[in-house]
Every structure is written in C-alpha cells, then in structure tokens.
Enzyme design. Sequence first.
Site, short mmCIF file in Angstrom:
data_model
loop_
_atom_site.label_atom_id
_atom_site.label_comp_id
_atom_site.label_asym_id
_atom_site.label_seq_id
_atom_site.Cartn_x
_atom_site.Cartn_y
_atom_site.Cartn_z
N SER A 50 -33.66 -8.08 -22.82
CA SER A 50 -34.99 -8.25 -23.41
C SER A 50 -34.87 -8.99 -24.74
O SER A 50 -33.78 -9.17 -25.27
CB SER A 50 -35.62 -6.88 -23.65
OG SER A 50 -34.91 -6.21 -24.69
N ASP A 83 -35.70 -10.43 -19.49
CA ASP A 83 -36.74 -9.44 -19.19
C ASP A 83 -37.91 -9.64 -20.16
O ASP A 83 -37.72 -9.67 -21.38
CB ASP A 83 -36.12 -8.04 -19.38
CG ASP A 83 -37.00 -6.93 -18.86
OD1 ASP A 83 -37.77 -7.17 -17.93
OD2 ASP A 83 -36.88 -5.80 -19.40
N HIS A 182 -43.76 1.58 -18.94
CA HIS A 182 -42.46 1.55 -19.60
C HIS A 182 -42.25 2.84 -20.40
O HIS A 182 -43.22 3.46 -20.85
CB HIS A 182 -42.35 0.34 -20.53
CG HIS A 182 -42.31 -0.96 -19.79
ND1 HIS A 182 -43.34 -1.87 -19.81
CD2 HIS A 182 -41.36 -1.50 -18.98
CE1 HIS A 182 -43.03 -2.91 -19.06
NE2 HIS A 182 -41.84 -2.72 -18.54
N GLY A 183 -40.99 3.19 -20.59
CA GLY A 183 -40.67 4.30 -21.48
C GLY A 183 -40.59 5.64 -20.77
O GLY A 183 -40.58 5.73 -19.53
N GLY A 214 -40.89 -0.41 -15.10
CA GLY A 214 -41.19 0.96 -15.49
C GLY A 214 -40.77 1.98 -14.45
O GLY A 214 -41.50 2.94 -14.19
P1 13P Z 1 -38.31 1.95 -17.77
O1 13P Z 1 -38.80 2.14 -19.17
O2 13P Z 1 -39.02 2.82 -16.80
O3 13P Z 1 -36.83 2.12 -17.65
O4 13P Z 1 -38.64 0.44 -17.32
C1 13P Z 1 -37.81 -0.62 -17.72
C2 13P Z 1 -38.40 -1.95 -17.44
O5 13P Z 1 -39.38 -2.11 -16.73
C3 13P Z 1 -37.75 -3.10 -18.06
O6 13P Z 1 -38.43 -4.30 -17.81
O1 G3H Z 2 -39.49 -3.40 -20.45
C1 G3H Z 2 -38.95 -3.21 -21.52
C2 G3H Z 2 -37.53 -2.86 -21.61
O2 G3H Z 2 -37.35 -1.48 -21.47
C3 G3H Z 2 -36.92 -3.40 -22.86
O3 G3H Z 2 -37.30 -2.70 -23.98
O4 G3H Z 2 -37.87 -4.39 -25.75
O5 G3H Z 2 -37.11 -2.06 -26.33
O6 G3H Z 2 -35.49 -3.72 -25.37
P1 G3H Z 2 -36.92 -3.27 -25.45
ZN ZN Z 3 -40.55 -4.12 -17.79
#
Ligand code: 13P
Ligand code: G3H
Ligand code: ZN
Length: 314
Positions: A50, A83, A182-183, A214
């Site tokens: 990311s 990502d 996410h999260g 997610g």
């Molecule tokens: P999670 O937060 O569910 O692990 O999702 C990660 C994600 O979608 C990264 O693009």
């Molecule tokens: O979708 C998001 C990923 O979990 C990446 O998260 O921007 O905190 O690295 P981040």
């Molecule tokens: Zn994502």
Amino acid sequence: MALVDTKKMFEMAYKGGYAVGAFNVNNMEITQGIIEAVAEEKAPLILQISKGARDYAKNSYLKGIINVCVEENPDIPIAIHLDHGDDFETCKQFVDDGFTSVMIDASKLPFKENIKLTKEVVEYAHKHNVVVEAELGQLGGIEEHVVGVEDVMKHLTDPDQVVEFVGKTGVDSLAVAVGTSHGAYKFKTAPKLAMDVIQAIQDKLPGFPLVMHGSSSVLKEFKDLINKYGGKMPDAMGVPEDAISEAVKMAICKVNIDTDLRMALTAKIRQVFAEKPAEFDPRKYLGPGREAIKQMVKHKLHVLGCAGKAAECS
Ligand code: 13P
Ligand code: G3H
Ligand code: ZN
C-alpha cells in the site's frame, strides 16, 4: 521464476473455484512468514504494497525483500501488486518500478470519473504488460490511507454498472463491495456478506475475476491474546471463514488480507512482552510473531483453496 502477473492465477482460480491470497507486506518478518507458508503449501501468491507500506518501509527495501522471495522460491508464482493506488501518478510510478499488477482505486469518484481515471491507468499499465484492478462500489473501515464509508450495505457494487465499467475501462479484475470493510471492526452485530450481489455480478460478467477486499476474519486466537495481554480490541469482528470459502467458489479470485497479519504479529509480541518483561532482543518477539503469521497464512491458504495450486498457476 521471475515475478508474474495475475492473469494465469486468476484463470486457474476461476476455473478451479478457489482464490489466490493477496497479503499486505510492510516489513521483513511479515513477508518471511507469508513466503514460508506458501512455500510449504505450494500456493500461488500475491504480495501487495500500500501507499502506507511504501511510506513506512521504502519501496526499495520491500522490493529487495520480495526479490529474495522470488529467487529462493522458483516454483512459486509470485505477483507484486500496488494496493489502493489512488491517482494516476502513483500507479505510473509502481508500473515503472517493476510491479506486475496495480490497483487504481477511484471508487470514491462518480461512476463516469471512475471510468475515466481507471481507463487512463489501464492504457499506461497495459503498454508495460502490467495488469490492473479497479473498484466499483465502496467498502467501509479505516486504514492509514484508505478511508471507507460508514454504512457499507448502502454502497454495494451495482451489478447493473459492471458490464459498462469493465467494457469501457479494459480493466483486468474488479474489486467489488459486497459488505466487507477494511480493518478489525467489520460488523457491529452479526456478520453478513451480500452473496447475491457476487452472484449477480458473476452472471453479468461470466469468466471475469472479482476481488474481495477487507477479507480478514479477525481470528479468535489472536483477538483473545491481544485482549488478554493488555490490548483493547473487544469488539473486533471479521468475515467468517465459511463465507470466504463460499465466495471463492463463485467469481472471487483474489482475497485481500492485512488485518489478520497485523493481529497475529501484535498478539505474539504482546504475549512475549507480558510473559517475559525482561526481554529486549527484537528477535525474541519478532520471531514468534513471524511464526504466528506463517501458521495463520498456511491455514488461510486452505480456506481459500489455493494450497497445492502453485504448479498449475505457473
Ligand atoms: P483487511 O483489513 O480485512 O485485512 O483487508 C485488507 C485489504 O483489503 C487490503 O487491500
Ligand atoms: O486496504 C488497506 C490495507 O490494509 C493497507 O492499509 O494503508 O494502513 O497500509 P495501510
Ligand atoms: Zn483493500
């Protein structure tokens, strides 16, 4: 084997009713835990970075670590993916840096603007033999650089838009909003995914690979350890693994996992700190964290159904 793109992986995953795990990497221990797991389980792999990961660890360090993974595991097809790229420049930079796949996430923009920006990225990426993932509909949750909507069920992907979107952009895969966030706080009450939306999109785009973001499950083992050893995540809730196994039998060919990696590492570090307060050698707490990631990823590869599929994806 050199880094690969995701075309063959997705073709085989779609046909075989499984998904490839796309794991977010931020440092050496996370990456090593993941690669050791896929090497033992002989699974194809997508490592994703990311904007936040690049800011934290620097792209060159992460790329260096990933290059070692590739050299040491010639039988494992590995794709390296941006990502949630949120503008053309970011996507261009990752294409120029040798990534084999990029995501342009213009899902916050109105439909026509999402198409326009996605198309620009596709045109540039395809000229360089890089594949592109885009997103339609919006997810919930908050990560460092990715802020989602509050009520995910009101922002699901509209199946009536997908044919036009894919046709006009030329995108290679599509991230869909089907109720995930996410999260670590994905649901307030009972978890629920819109399986009917996945099915409706699949019916409109037969053979086309879909992506589920997610998708962490917030495993009980790690949640309990975190809460037991001084953490505070009592209401954390993820996507049940049986729902993920169901989704991958449909058109979901890539499943994104970050939170479960973070929680595995955090849980083990907390445990070591609590049980051995005199410990100050980072290897003694990062090592158990890396091992926990490895075991967790091995388990996930079976949930996704991609264990043992490395050879057919090569
Ligand atoms: P999670 O937060 O569910 O692990 O999702 C990660 C994600 O979608 C990264 O693009
Ligand atoms: O979708 C998001 C990923 O979990 C990446 O998260 O921007 O905190 O690295 P981040
Ligand atoms: Zn994502």
